[in-house]
Design a protein around this motif. Structure first.
Motif, PDB file in Angstrom:
ATOM      1  N   LEU A   7      41.012  30.877  41.644  1.00 35.38           N
ATOM      2  CA  LEU A   7      41.931  30.837  40.745  1.00 35.38           C
ATOM      3  C   LEU A   7      42.767  30.245  42.091  1.00 35.38           C
ATOM      4  CD1 LEU A   7      41.955  33.116  38.046  1.00 35.38           C
ATOM      5  CD2 LEU A   7      40.665  31.527  37.246  1.00 35.38           C
ATOM      6  N   GLN A   8      43.530  29.297  41.748  1.00 32.34           N
ATOM      7  CA  GLN A   8      44.878  28.400  41.708  1.00 32.34           C
ATOM      8  C   GLN A   8      46.487  28.860  41.274  1.00 32.34           C
ATOM      9  OE1 GLN A   8      44.450  26.554  44.455  1.00 32.34           O
ATOM     10  NE2 GLN A   8      42.213  26.713  43.905  1.00 32.34           N
ATOM     11  N   SER A   9      46.886  28.912  42.169  1.00 37.73           N
ATOM     12  CA  SER A   9      48.516  29.800  41.368  1.00 37.73           C
ATOM     13  C   SER A   9      48.622  29.498  39.615  1.00 37.73           C
ATOM     14  CB  SER A   9      49.311  28.912  42.174  1.00 37.73           C
ATOM     15  OG  SER A   9      50.778  29.787  42.007  1.00 37.73           O
ATOM     16  N   GLU A  10      48.834  27.968  39.388  1.00 44.09           N
ATOM     17  CA  GLU A  10      48.812  27.457  38.127  1.00 44.09           C
ATOM     18  C   GLU A  10      48.023  28.434  37.523  1.00 44.09           C
ATOM     19  OE1 GLU A  10      47.496  23.534  37.283  1.00 44.09           O
ATOM     20  OE2 GLU A  10      45.279  23.932  38.150  1.00 44.09           O
ATOM     21  N   HIS A  11      46.563  28.253  37.118  1.00 45.63           N
ATOM     22  CA  HIS A  11      46.493  29.439  36.799  1.00 45.63           C
ATOM     23  C   HIS A  11      46.667  30.960  36.258  1.00 45.63           C
ATOM     24  CE1 HIS A  11      43.118  26.394  38.234  1.00 45.63           C
ATOM     25  NE2 HIS A  11      43.376  26.080  37.040  1.00 45.63           N
ATOM     26  N   GLU A  12      46.941  31.497  37.624  1.00 47.76           N
ATOM     27  CA  GLU A  12      47.391  32.719  37.446  1.00 47.76           C
ATOM     28  C   GLU A  12      47.911  32.659  36.931  1.00 47.76           C
ATOM     29  OE1 GLU A  12      45.670  34.025  41.988  1.00 47.76           O
ATOM     30  OE2 GLU A  12      47.673  33.051  41.642  1.00 47.76           O
ATOM     31  N   ARG A  13      48.961  31.930  36.996  1.00 43.33           N
ATOM     32  CA  ARG A  13      50.842  31.670  36.174  1.00 43.33           C
ATOM     33  C   ARG A  13      51.161  31.746  34.899  1.00 43.33           C
ATOM     34  NH1 ARG A  13      55.609  28.639  39.427  1.00 43.33           N
ATOM     35  NH2 ARG A  13      56.361  29.373  37.919  1.00 43.33           N
ATOM     36  N   TYR A  14      49.411  31.215  34.749  1.00 44.27           N
ATOM     37  CA  TYR A  14      49.499  30.796  33.530  1.00 44.27           C
ATOM     38  C   TYR A  14      48.957  32.439  32.303  1.00 44.27           C
ATOM     39  CZ  TYR A  14      48.537  29.655  28.515  1.00 44.27           C
ATOM     40  OH  TYR A  14      47.531  29.506  27.150  1.00 44.27           O
ATOM     41  N   LEU A  15      48.371  32.477  33.104  1.00 47.76           N
ATOM     42  CA  LEU A  15      47.801  34.437  32.340  1.00 47.76           C
ATOM     43  C   LEU A  15      48.768  35.227  32.246  1.00 47.76           C
ATOM     44  CD1 LEU A  15      44.210  35.300  34.420  1.00 47.76           C
ATOM     45  CD2 LEU A  15      44.869  34.449  32.245  1.00 47.76           C
ATOM     46  N   VAL A  16      49.526  34.761  33.553  1.00 49.32           N
ATOM     47  CA  VAL A  16      51.052  35.855  33.775  1.00 49.32           C
ATOM     48  C   VAL A  16      52.487  35.273  32.617  1.00 49.32           C
ATOM     49  CG1 VAL A  16      53.017  37.101  35.316  1.00 49.32           C
ATOM     50  CG2 VAL A  16      50.801  36.758  36.111  1.00 49.32           C
ATOM     51  N   GLU A  17      52.792  34.268  32.880  1.00 50.12           N
ATOM     52  CA  GLU A  17      53.485  33.884  31.978  1.00 50.12           C
ATOM     53  C   GLU A  17      53.383  33.195  30.331  1.00 50.12           C
ATOM     54  OE1 GLU A  17      55.233  30.758  34.787  1.00 50.12           O
ATOM     55  OE2 GLU A  17      54.968  32.348  35.963  1.00 50.12           O
ATOM     56  N   LYS A  18      52.255  32.681  30.274  1.00 48.99           N
ATOM     57  CA  LYS A  18      52.589  32.029  29.024  1.00 48.99           C
ATOM     58  C   LYS A  18      51.026  32.885  28.019  1.00 48.99           C
ATOM     59  CE  LYS A  18      52.838  27.349  30.211  1.00 48.99           C
ATOM     60  NZ  LYS A  18      52.942  26.037  30.009  1.00 48.99           N
ATOM     61  N   HIS A  19      50.870  33.704  28.460  1.00 47.54           N
ATOM     62  CA  HIS A  19      49.297  34.221  28.082  1.00 47.54           C
ATOM     63  C   HIS A  19      49.759  35.797  27.769  1.00 47.54           C
ATOM     64  CE1 HIS A  19      45.404  35.264  26.001  1.00 47.54           C
ATOM     65  NE2 HIS A  19      45.727  35.973  26.405  1.00 47.54           N
ATOM     66  N   PHE A  20      50.060  36.742  28.586  1.00 47.05           N
ATOM     67  CA  PHE A  20      50.342  38.311  28.608  1.00 47.05           C
ATOM     68  C   PHE A  20      51.592  38.599  28.958  1.00 47.05           C
ATOM     69  CE2 PHE A  20      45.493  37.958  29.963  1.00 47.05           C
ATOM     70  CZ  PHE A  20      45.582  38.584  29.273  1.00 47.05           C
ATOM     71  N   LYS A  21      52.271  37.176  29.651  1.00 51.57           N
ATOM     72  CA  LYS A  21      53.993  37.412  29.869  1.00 51.57           C
ATOM     73  C   LYS A  21      54.046  38.766  30.365  1.00 51.57           C
ATOM     74  CE  LYS A  21      55.586  34.697  25.654  1.00 51.57           C
ATOM     75  NZ  LYS A  21      54.415  33.758  25.565  1.00 51.57           N
ATOM     76  N   LYS A  22      53.308  39.598  31.261  1.00 48.96           N
ATOM     77  CA  LYS A  22      53.599  40.675  32.122  1.00 48.96           C
ATOM     78  C   LYS A  22      52.589  40.563  33.053  1.00 48.96           C
ATOM     79  CE  LYS A  22      53.562  43.781  27.759  1.00 48.96           C
ATOM     80  NZ  LYS A  22      53.163  45.934  27.404  1.00 48.96           N
ATOM     81  N   PRO A  23      52.940  41.230  34.141  1.00 46.27           N
ATOM     82  CA  PRO A  23      52.272  41.339  35.431  1.00 46.27           C
ATOM     83  C   PRO A  23      50.764  41.289  34.876  1.00 46.27           C
ATOM     84  CG  PRO A  23      54.162  42.462  35.467  1.00 46.27           C
ATOM     85  CD  PRO A  23      54.163  42.210  34.397  1.00 46.27           C
ATOM     86  N   VAL A  24      50.254  40.888  35.993  1.00 48.24           N
ATOM     87  CA  VAL A  24      48.260  40.909  36.020  1.00 48.24           C
ATOM     88  C   VAL A  24      48.025  41.245  37.276  1.00 48.24           C
ATOM     89  CG1 VAL A  24      45.762  39.680  35.080  1.00 48.24           C
ATOM     90  CG2 VAL A  24      48.161  39.479  33.823  1.00 48.24           C
ATOM     91  N   ILE A  25      47.160  42.712  36.221  1.00 49.22           N
ATOM     92  CA  ILE A  25      45.698  42.741  37.795  1.00 49.22           C
ATOM     93  C   ILE A  25      44.262  42.196  37.740  1.00 49.22           C
ATOM     94  CG2 ILE A  25      44.897  44.404  39.141  1.00 49.22           C
ATOM     95  CD1 ILE A  25      47.577  46.424  38.741  1.00 49.22           C
ATOM     96  N   LEU A  26      43.996  41.161  38.091  1.00 43.77           N
ATOM     97  CA  LEU A  26      42.501  40.798  37.675  1.00 43.77           C
ATOM     98  C   LEU A  26      41.660  41.898  39.008  1.00 43.77           C
ATOM     99  CD1 LEU A  26      41.744  38.113  35.844  1.00 43.77           C
ATOM    100  CD2 LEU A  26      42.523  36.845  37.318  1.00 43.77           C
TER     101      LEU A  26
END
Length: 465
Positions: A336-355
């Motif tokens: 995953l690239q930074s843009e993918h990681e930030r989508y999960l955090v900032e747009k989808h969950f709106k929380k920090p994520v542990i993958l």
């Protein structure tokens, strides 16, 4: 007279007392009869105002006291009648330690770009911005040591010079005493490292993890905190060639305990910053990131979302199907690239994520393999605005599996025989992770370029100061 640091002077209420204040002049203003000097000594973001009777000292004596000059002031601490401060000092004596020619001193009272300030890294700590950043950096280091000490961890110093490549990437800075203009050669014409200082090829470390694991298998719970080096030609706002890493390793911890430790650790550090760096964080929020304090408080108030890499890929693919655009492709098996990681955090969950549970092909040889034969017990902590801030895993404790995986990834056994011994003699489940100190500081300060959270950044074509 004993010096009083400005952070302490601003808290005092014993008005009428003589004090000695020393520092650098931020500004001097006034009229023919009185001058007001804003003085700062680095102990706080806040200046103390020095009130000067011009007739008492004379114009010629006061003339060199301009922005950047360094002075010592003895005077009375009095209650301030002006706005913005509670105390000030009425000067009785002024000693000028050093002057700063207004025509050549680069930090005059005006706005300076962060790019310009990087060119004068030897002076930028005198600005409000970098004074605040470096004080926060100190407090984060204190928080890290306190967190682990309070939980019974032992601080272990791992080598900076190493003969092994922990990550298997090969992009390391070489360390040698050989004459580079005429190095010794062996019979095959290759450089003969047996004549080098260590008798073998050595480099600056990319991680203290492997040595940290050795200590954890004896002391139970340890952490490292030291400089690490990557010779990647990555000239981006998120990469440095020299940076600091915190790497805990814990015997008997499996992936679930590792994830909880990572969450507790980051939340502790952020809470420490909010409790101990209030003035600096408020300044940085006002200047650079209005949402900074809200975001910091949000992180400590919420549990982190936990999901597998496979689930994360599914969410990203569904987003693409609904029209979300990414620069880099998304498919199972790709990193995953930074843009993918930030989508999960900032747009989808709106929380920090542990993958967790990444494909083994994109992770290091030492990560514990899952029963599916395709994934490993890796974990990445993803943060808003940053992307990955922590990377870790449960380590493979099975000797045969570890040997096989090392062979598959081209890691010679002769370079890690000592690491394999921990699986040969009394192996045990264990886990750990690495936190890039500067990436944590990016999040805590709201700065956007990693070069601005380390005093003297080392990047491609830049080793100044």
């Amino acid at each position: 007279m004993k010096r009083t640091v400005i952070i302490d002077a601003l808290k005092r209420t014993d008005f009428g007392t003589d004090v000695n204040i020393k520092g650098w002049v931020r500004t001097r203003r006034g009229n023919k009869s009185v001058s007001f000097i804003a003085l700062n000594d680095g102990s706080t973001i806040n200046n103390i105002q020095i009130v000067v009777d011009n007739e008492k000292f004379g114009d010629e004596y006061l003339k060199p006291i301009t922005t950047g000059a360094c002075i010592s002031v003895v005077g009375k601490l009095v209650e301030s009648m002006g706005k913005g401060q509670t105390v000030e000092v009425q000067a009785d004596e002024i000693e000028i330690y050093g002057t700063a020619d207004p025509d050549t001193y680069p930090l005059q009272k005006k706005g300076h770009t962060l790019e310009f300030l990087r060119e004068i890294a030897h002076l930028r700590p005198r600005t409000n911005t970098f004074g605040a950043v470096y004080r926060v950096r100190h407090h984060m280091a204190m928080a890290i040591h306190r967190f682990f000490h309070e939980r019974g961890f032992f601080y272990v110093h791992t080598p900076i010079i190493t003969g092994s490549d922990c990550e298997g990437a090969g992009q390391m800075f070489q360390v040698t005493t050989l004459n580079l203009k005429n190095p010794p050669k062996d019979d095959l014409g290759c450089i003969d490292y047996s004549e080098d200082f260590f008798g073998k090829e050595t480099s600056l470390t990319v991680s203290g993890q492997l040595e940290g694991e050795l200590a954890a298998m004896a002391l139970g719970a340890i952490y490292t905190f030291g400089p690490t080096f990557r010779a990647e030609n990555s000239n981006t706002p998120r990469h440095l060639a020299e940076f600091w890493m915190i790497e805990p390793e814990v015997a008997f911890n499996e992936i679930e305990e590792n994830m909880q430790l990572a969450q507790d650790f980051i939340q502790y550090c952020i809470r420490w910053a909010l409790d101990n760096c209030k003035d600096d964080l408020e300044f940085l929020s006002k200047m650079y990131d209005e949402e900074l304090l809200e975001r910091l408080n949000f992180v400590i108030a919420n549990d982190f979302v936990r999901l597998t890499y496979t689930e994360g890929i599914k969410i990203l693919e569904e987003a693409i199907a609904k029209g979300q655009k990414f620069e880099f492709p998304v498919s199972w098996g790709t990193d995953l690239q930074s843009e993918h990681e930030r989508y999960l955090v900032e747009k989808h969950f709106k929380k920090p994520v542990i993958l967790t549970d990444y494909p083994k092909e994109i992770k290091s040889f030492y990560m514990k393999q899952n029963d599916d034969g395709k994934t490993v017990r890796a974990m990445d902590v993803l943060f808003p605005k940053i992307g990955e801030i922590i990377g870790g895993s449960q380590r493979e404790e099975n000797l045969e599996k570890l040997q096989q995986r090392a062979e598959e990834m081209g890691v010679p056994h002769k370079d890690i025989w000592w690491y394999l011994d921990t699986r040969r003699f009394g192996t045990a489940p264990h886990s750990g992770f690495g936190l890039g100190f500067e990436r944590l500081l990016l999040f805590v300060t709201g700065m956007t370029n990693i070069r601005d959270v380390i005093p003297f950044p080392r990047t491609p074509n830049n080793a100044d100061f």
